[in-house]
Design a protein around this motif. Structure first.
Motif, PDB file in Angstrom:
ATOM      1  N   ARG A 119      -7.138  -2.239 -77.080  1.00 52.77           N
ATOM      2  CA  ARG A 119      -7.151  -1.031 -76.261  1.00 52.77           C
ATOM      3  C   ARG A 119      -5.708  -0.629 -75.987  1.00 52.77           C
ATOM      4  O   ARG A 119      -4.819  -1.499 -75.937  1.00 52.77           O
ATOM      5  CB  ARG A 119      -7.850  -1.301 -74.931  1.00 52.77           C
ATOM      6  N   PRO A 120      -5.445   0.654 -75.771  1.00 56.16           N
ATOM      7  CA  PRO A 120      -4.062   1.049 -75.441  1.00 56.16           C
ATOM      8  C   PRO A 120      -3.506   0.255 -74.256  1.00 56.16           C
ATOM      9  O   PRO A 120      -2.315  -0.069 -74.236  1.00 56.16           O
ATOM     10  CB  PRO A 120      -4.204   2.541 -75.109  1.00 56.16           C
ATOM     11  N   ASP A 158       3.401   9.141 -79.729  1.00 55.19           N
ATOM     12  CA  ASP A 158       3.105   7.793 -80.205  1.00 55.19           C
ATOM     13  C   ASP A 158       1.612   7.691 -80.533  1.00 55.19           C
ATOM     14  O   ASP A 158       0.785   7.539 -79.644  1.00 55.19           O
ATOM     15  CB  ASP A 158       3.499   6.778 -79.118  1.00 55.19           C
ATOM     16  N   VAL A 159       1.313   7.816 -81.828  1.00 54.06           N
ATOM     17  CA  VAL A 159      -0.085   7.802 -82.276  1.00 54.06           C
ATOM     18  C   VAL A 159      -0.377   6.486 -83.000  1.00 54.06           C
ATOM     19  O   VAL A 159       0.369   6.098 -83.902  1.00 54.06           O
ATOM     20  CB  VAL A 159      -0.370   8.993 -83.223  1.00 54.06           C
ATOM     21  N   LEU A 160      -1.439   5.823 -82.605  1.00 54.96           N
ATOM     22  CA  LEU A 160      -1.789   4.540 -83.220  1.00 54.96           C
ATOM     23  C   LEU A 160      -2.428   4.763 -84.584  1.00 54.96           C
ATOM     24  O   LEU A 160      -3.213   5.705 -84.756  1.00 54.96           O
ATOM     25  CB  LEU A 160      -2.778   3.785 -82.325  1.00 54.96           C
ATOM     26  N   PRO A 161      -2.130   3.887 -85.572  1.00 53.77           N
ATOM     27  CA  PRO A 161      -2.855   3.962 -86.839  1.00 53.77           C
ATOM     28  C   PRO A 161      -4.352   3.733 -86.597  1.00 53.77           C
ATOM     29  O   PRO A 161      -4.732   3.072 -85.632  1.00 53.77           O
ATOM     30  CB  PRO A 161      -2.275   2.814 -87.673  1.00 53.77           C
ATOM     31  N   THR A 212      -7.463   6.146 -70.908  1.00 59.08           N
ATOM     32  CA  THR A 212      -6.895   5.975 -72.243  1.00 59.08           C
ATOM     33  C   THR A 212      -7.383   7.113 -73.120  1.00 59.08           C
ATOM     34  O   THR A 212      -8.425   7.725 -72.825  1.00 59.08           O
ATOM     35  CB  THR A 212      -7.309   4.619 -72.860  1.00 59.08           C
ATOM     36  N   MET A 213      -6.628   7.388 -74.195  1.00 62.80           N
ATOM     37  CA  MET A 213      -6.968   8.518 -75.067  1.00 62.80           C
ATOM     38  C   MET A 213      -6.699   8.171 -76.528  1.00 62.80           C
ATOM     39  O   MET A 213      -5.905   8.830 -77.199  1.00 62.80           O
ATOM     40  CB  MET A 213      -6.136   9.751 -74.668  1.00 62.80           C
ATOM     41  N   PRO A 214      -7.312   7.100 -77.041  1.00 61.52           N
ATOM     42  CA  PRO A 214      -7.063   6.762 -78.448  1.00 61.52           C
ATOM     43  C   PRO A 214      -7.374   7.954 -79.359  1.00 61.52           C
ATOM     44  O   PRO A 214      -8.352   8.654 -79.093  1.00 61.52           O
ATOM     45  CB  PRO A 214      -8.042   5.614 -78.714  1.00 61.52           C
ATOM     46  N   PRO A 215      -6.569   8.238 -80.374  1.00 62.07           N
ATOM     47  CA  PRO A 215      -5.573   7.354 -80.978  1.00 62.07           C
ATOM     48  C   PRO A 215      -4.194   7.371 -80.317  1.00 62.07           C
ATOM     49  O   PRO A 215      -3.279   6.745 -80.866  1.00 62.07           O
ATOM     50  CB  PRO A 215      -5.478   7.895 -82.406  1.00 62.07           C
ATOM     51  N   PHE A 216      -4.026   8.065 -79.209  1.00 66.07           N
ATOM     52  CA  PHE A 216      -2.706   8.038 -78.578  1.00 66.07           C
ATOM     53  C   PHE A 216      -2.492   6.691 -77.896  1.00 66.07           C
ATOM     54  O   PHE A 216      -3.409   6.150 -77.273  1.00 66.07           O
ATOM     55  CB  PHE A 216      -2.567   9.173 -77.562  1.00 66.07           C
ATOM     56  N   ALA A 217      -1.296   6.170 -78.014  1.00 66.29           N
ATOM     57  CA  ALA A 217      -0.985   4.870 -77.416  1.00 66.29           C
ATOM     58  C   ALA A 217      -0.829   4.993 -75.907  1.00 66.29           C
ATOM     59  O   ALA A 217      -1.054   4.032 -75.178  1.00 66.29           O
ATOM     60  CB  ALA A 217       0.292   4.303 -78.036  1.00 66.29           C
TER      61      ALA A 217
END
Lengths: 327, 62
Positions: free
Chosen positions: A85-86, A102-105, A235-240
């Motif tokens: 999780r972020p 910052d975007v997570l793969p 949290t807001m995946p894919p944002f870290a």
């Protein structure tokens, strides 16, 4: 291509397919991704069908399928990167859109799963409640920190209640080795941040969710703020980036998140928690998918809003409409 | 099961994998003209809903 017929197989579709939901739950806990779990179950089923004429019945079909699924998942876990999780990856940020760079793969964050895809919701209510805790985002994230074989042993023994002897046989190892793996896994899991167990929704919490839906759709920040815990996280995946604290969430909603005004929400459930599919206003008419919000509650307050923004990945799997008409 | 059959199953499995990925990406996918003997495998692979029995419907696809 030589036609392959059902008569080639010693097993029927029904014998294999009735284990799909339990297999999906196992694969999801192993992989931390709803779509990867679907992929793993698909591969498991195809492998099982391919080998069905060699199934000798020395173990149950269920054990045999889990053996195949374990191997599939362990093979899919070769990457050194683990889903999380972020909140597991860095500190909370200020409510500033600059952090969105910052975007997570896509293979780095835990993705949600629909409760009905992995749980028998018609079962004993106490067992369903216990099972819901084992698909919570925090639990799934903590599982991903374990080596794959330890993870498999822990899920099979402590979530699915398999005897240690059966798990040792399934993983081609000894009973002492499984006991040792379980001990290490329990120690590692105990180091994970504590989470509150999710009790069945109370009438008060059902009312809380109704008020949340109404407040969010009206985009009434005053009403929304009353529903959020002081230390609520978002949290807001894919944002870290992730946010902590009621004031920061409200600042976000009226700032970078202001385009959420006018959204429509559809109730669903995910990861053992209440959830809402959020649709933003579509300039071309109606409403378009924006996020799957998974809510964590504590008493009469919301303590977590996990807004999964990769709607292509989740809405189709959740059976959610691809578009909502103008109301 | 003969080796050739096994390869056929693997090929159909790969087709199903691609169908699942394509549908997940928002593509409209239908599996047409599939031998009836393969229907069970396609159902097991989780893409049974993509099977289309009536080819006439193909004309309706965008």
């Amino acid at each position: 291509m030589t036609p392959v017929t059902a008569t080639d197989s010693a097993l029927t579709v029904e014998q294999l397919d009735k284990h799909r939901r339990e297999l999906t739950g196992f694969c999801y806990r192993m992989l931390g991704s709803g779509s990867e779990a679907d992929d793993a179950v698909q591969e498991t089923m195809v492998k099982a069908w391919n080998a069905a004429d060699r199934f000798e019945g020395r173990s149950s079909v269920r054990t045999w399928l889990f053996r195949i699924a374990s191997n599939v998942c362990i093979d899919m876990n070769r990457s050194p990167q683990r889903r999380a999780r972020p909140v597991d990856l860095g500190p909370a940020r200020t409510p500033d859109a600059a952090h969105l760079v910052d975007v997570l793969p896509e293979d780095r964050w835990v993705t949600p799963v629909a409760d009905e895809a992995v749980l028998d919701l018609d079962g004993d209510p106490a067992q369903v409640a216990a099972a819901r805790d084992t698909i919570r985002l925090a639990f799934i994230s903590a599982l991903q920190r374990l080596p794959a074989r330890q993870r498999a042993a822990l899920i099979l023994c402590e979530v699915l209640d398999w005897p240690v002897r059966d798990v040792a046989e399934l993983l081609d190892t000894s009973v002492p080795a499984i006991n040792s793996a379980l001990q290490r896994a329990r120690t590692a899991m105990a180091e994970a941040p504590p989470t509150k167990a999710m009790e069945p929704l109370t009438a008060q919490q059902a009312e809380l969710l109704s008020r949340y839906l109404a407040a969010f759709e009206r985009y009434d920040m005053g009403a929304l703020a009353k529903l959020l815990h002081d230390d609520v996280i978002q949290t807001m995946p894919p944002f870290a980036m992730w946010l902590q604290g009621r004031d920061d969430l409200i600042t976000w909603y009226v700032g970078p998140g202001a385009e959420c005004e006018g959204s429509r929400l559809l109730a669903t459930s995910a990861n053992g928690c209440p959830a809402f599919a959020q649709y933003r206003v579509d300039p071309e008419g109606g409403f378009k998918p924006w996020a799957l919000q998974v809510l964590e509650l504590d008493g009469d307050r919301i303590i977590g809003v996990h807004a999964f923004l990769d709607t292509n990945e989740s809405f189709e799997r959740f059976g959610l409409p691809a578009h909502l008409p103008a109301s | 099961m003969a080796a050739e059959d096994s390869r056929s199953v693997e090929a159909v499995g790969e087709l199903c994998r691609l169908a699942l990925v394509a549908s997940r990406l928002g593509c409209r996918v239908q599996l047409l003209d599939v031998d009836a003997g393969l229907h069970d495998l396609i159902v097991l692979a989780g893409v049974g809903d993509l099977l289309l029995d009536d080819e006439a419907e193909v004309r309706d696809l965008p």
